[in-house]
Design an enzyme around this catalytic site. Structure first.
Site, PDB file in Angstrom:
ATOM      1  CE  LYS A  22      -2.702  19.233   9.315  1.00 42.06           C
ATOM      2  NZ  LYS A  22      -2.151  17.963   9.329  1.00 42.06           N
ATOM      3  CB  CYS A 116      -7.106  11.979  10.258  1.00 38.32           C
ATOM      4  SG  CYS A 116      -7.171  13.681  10.492  1.00 38.32           S
ATOM      5  CB  ILE A 123       5.227   3.277   9.777  1.00 41.76           C
ATOM      6  CG1 ILE A 123       5.429   2.259  10.591  1.00 41.76           C
ATOM      7  CG2 ILE A 123       4.329   4.532  10.105  1.00 41.76           C
ATOM      8  CD1 ILE A 123       5.938   2.505  11.884  1.00 41.76           C
TER       9      ILE A 123
END
Ligand code: EPU
Length: 409
Positions: A22, A116, A123
């Site tokens: 993923k 999640c 960021i």
């Protein structure tokens, strides 16, 4: 919303092939936006996060053709657009829009990025990296005021910020250098993709040197998912079963193999096959999640479940120091613990079936592992959050002898 229904106690038995990673597939899907051409990506897992990522890039004009796990993505004709907040807020990988949209359109909206919710997920490092290359944040938008190669110094080896820095630097003419980059295997897969698209990326004197420019279509194969592999290994340990895991690079999993071995697992690796079972006696150990090549944080809740089903242990996380909210969910199964700074002591206790709500992807899997290990009927609500990250999980566990089904709730 989906619910997982588990009748536990059956030992896991058989072999399982892991799907594509993923966390390797997602950066590459977004990186196609920085390229002008048709890219071929093989081994992409068919999971919720990937589907959302594809919806996002197609909302910008990418044309996508899919044949089983192979994607062909045509990004020759894109137009600036802002992917809906419904999409950006549902997966963390939408932060990769920063690097890819700045590369392609010199503009990106800083949306509500999802994923999640186990910790604050800042960021600042992504923004600083983009700023080094000429971006400026104005209100909730970031613009490339100039496009100039530069030295980028990451204050932490953030995976996401490394992805954004690599994508953006690859689209800028000249040599940039990334200091303090993350070294996770999925970063190497992204480098492979960007190199195929025309960038020249090398490790030089402790940094990543990126010579960028116009990027064309590329092709890459996504490697097996090491976190999925670790999950199936753990399932054999908690159910006293025996498993053979195929399809992942054992070397990438070496820290997990030694961590699980320290808990008493008997693991052998030969060729591309990892065989695992619980050894004669499980042991209490201290496992610490750190950036790659350390023990992966995404296996941290999973290792805690193995400890809870054995004789306990101590689990710490130096990547996400507060990633322990899932323990409140495991408490319903009887797991007893003491939280510490960036960690927890997991006690040896008697566990029983329960009905819980998956708190997040890996915390939900930790609950699933305990449900598989105990005798009786358990239910996990909010199972969609688990299916976001695991391809054909129900089918794979059934083939391993587990009584598990997923229904709409
Ligand atoms: N950090 C900052 N500022 C930033 C970025 C990160 O302080 O601007 C801090 C974070 O708070 C954290 C640490 O740096 O303490 C590491 O975060 P990182 O940026 O590496 O994580 P990420 O890129 O957001 C990816 C994976 C996560 C995985 C982490 C660490 C994807 C889509 N997500 O997240 O995967 O836990 O790297 O390996 O690749 C999962 O698969 O369950 C998952 C959460």
């Amino acid at each position: 919303m989906k619910k997982m229904i588990i009748n536990g106690t059956y030992p896991v038995s058989g072999s399982v092939r892991v799907s594509g990673s993923k966390n390797a597939a997602l950066p590459i899907i977004f990186a196609t936006l920085a390229t002008h051409g048709i890219s071929k990506i093989e081994g992409v897992p068919d999971i919720g996060d990937v589907r959302v990522a594809l919806r996002m890039i197609s909302s910008l004009g990418a044309r996508i053709a899919q044949s089983e796990n192979t994607l062909f993505i045509d990004t020759r004709e894109l137009s600036y657009n802002e992917p809906s907040e419904e999409l950006t807020s549902s997966i963390r990988a939408s932060t990769y829009l920063i690097g890819s949209m700045l590369s392609r359109f010199s503009e990106c909206k800083i949306s509500k990025f999802g994923g999640c919710n186990f910790s604050l997920r800042p960021i600042d490092i992504h923004i600083d990296a983009a700023a080094s290359l000429g971006a400026e944040l104005i209100g909730d938008r970031i613009y490339m005021k100039k496009r100039a190669p530069a030295d980028i110094r990451l204050r932490l080896p953030s995976v996401g910020a490394t992805v954004n820095a690599l994508i953006l630097a690859s689209s800028i003419e000249g040599e940039s250098r990334i200091f303090g980059a993350a070294r996770e295997p999925h970063i190497s897969t992204l480098i492979q993709f960007l190199s195929g698209a025309g960038a020249v990326i090398e490790e030089k004197g402790g940094c990543l040197s990126v010579k960028g420019g116009h990027l064309h279509g590329s092709s890459v194969r996504i490697p097996g998912d090491m976190i999925e592999a670790g999950t199936y290994i753990a399932s054999a340990l908690v159910t006293n079963g025996e498993i053979s895991v195929l399809g992942c690079e054992a070397e990438e999993l070496s820290s997990a193999v030694s961590a699980f071995s320290s808990l008493g697992a008997d693991i052998t690796i030969s060729g591309g096959e990892i065989k695992a079972r619980r050894g004669k006696a499980s042991r209490a150990a201290h496992i610490v999640a750190t950036p790659y090549p350390g023990f992966p944080t995404d296996l941290q809740p999973i290792a805690a479940a193995v400890m809870a089903c054995g004789v306990g242990g101590i689990i710490s996380d130096m990547v996400w120091q507060s990633r322990f909210g899932y323990l409140d969910t495991l408490f319903s199964f009887g797991v007893r613990y003491k939280k510490m700074l960036a960690g927890a002591i997991i006690e040896k206790t008697r566990l029983s079936p329960s009905a819980v709500k998956a708190p997040d992807l890996r915390g939900g899997v930790a609950a699933l592992l305990i449900a598989l290990s105990v005798n009786g009927h358990s239910e996990i609500e909010n199972a969609d959050v688990i299916l976001r990250g695991y391809e054909r999980l129900e089918e794979k566990f059934r083939l391993l002898g587990q009584d598990i089904r997923i229904e709409a709730s």
